[in-house]
Scaffold this motif. Structure first.
Motif, mmCIF file in Angstrom:
data_model
loop_
_atom_site.group_PDB
_atom_site.id
_atom_site.type_symbol
_atom_site.label_atom_id
_atom_site.label_comp_id
_atom_site.label_asym_id
_atom_site.label_seq_id
_atom_site.Cartn_x
_atom_site.Cartn_y
_atom_site.Cartn_z
ATOM 1 N N ARG A 66 0.817 -1.212 0.000
ATOM 2 C CA ARG A 66 0.000 0.000 0.000
ATOM 3 C C ARG A 66 0.848 1.258 0.000
ATOM 4 N NH1 ARG A 66 -4.407 -2.052 -1.772
ATOM 5 N NH2 ARG A 66 -5.391 -3.528 -0.410
ATOM 6 N N ASP A 120 -3.582 4.477 -8.580
ATOM 7 C CA ASP A 120 -3.665 4.684 -10.034
ATOM 8 C C ASP A 120 -2.272 4.815 -10.649
ATOM 9 O OD1 ASP A 120 -6.421 4.554 -10.009
ATOM 10 O OD2 ASP A 120 -6.654 6.736 -9.807
ATOM 11 N N GLU A 121 -1.394 5.558 -9.975
ATOM 12 C CA GLU A 121 -0.021 5.721 -10.474
ATOM 13 C C GLU A 121 0.731 4.404 -10.453
ATOM 14 O OE1 GLU A 121 1.072 10.285 -9.242
ATOM 15 O OE2 GLU A 121 1.020 8.760 -7.653
ATOM 16 N N GLN A 180 4.606 9.841 -2.077
ATOM 17 C CA GLN A 180 3.831 8.614 -2.074
ATOM 18 C C GLN A 180 3.043 8.511 -3.368
ATOM 19 O OE1 GLN A 180 1.414 8.044 1.366
ATOM 20 N NE2 GLN A 180 0.524 6.145 0.603
ATOM 21 N N THR A 205 -0.048 7.056 -5.684
ATOM 22 C CA THR A 205 -1.430 6.607 -5.533
ATOM 23 C C THR A 205 -1.581 5.252 -6.214
ATOM 24 O OG1 THR A 205 -2.152 7.657 -7.576
ATOM 25 C CG2 THR A 205 -2.251 8.993 -5.565
#
Length: 78
Positions: free
Chosen positions: A44, A73-74, A69, A71
């Motif tokens: 995560r 989607d990235e 950090q 996401t």
């Protein structure tokens, strides 16, 4: 004599010492270990190094790896 140290700088301002040098745009986990594709789906917290800076204080040279950090989607687009 100069002491050389390396730090991970997290987006929230916290930092942690590391022994492993990182590079710009390198993807790593929260402990600064470089990750290889494919990235584990269970992870995560995945970060990207977006900047490296060096500061010199009395008797110490500190190399800082600034992290952002990613996401979900990235991560999936990688």
């Amino acid at each position: 004599m100069t002491i050389h140290s390396m730090r991970l700088l997290y987006p929230d301002g916290e930092w942690q010492e590391t022994e492993t040098p990182l590079y710009i745009n390198e993807i790593c986990d929260m402990n600064g270990h470089a990750l290889r594709l494919p990235y584990p789906a269970s992870m995560r917290l995945i970060y990207r190094v977006y900047r490296i800076s060096t500061s010199i204080e009395t008797g110490e040279e500190i190399r800082c790896f600034h992290l952002e950090q990613l996401t979900m989607d990235e991560i999936q687009s990688l």
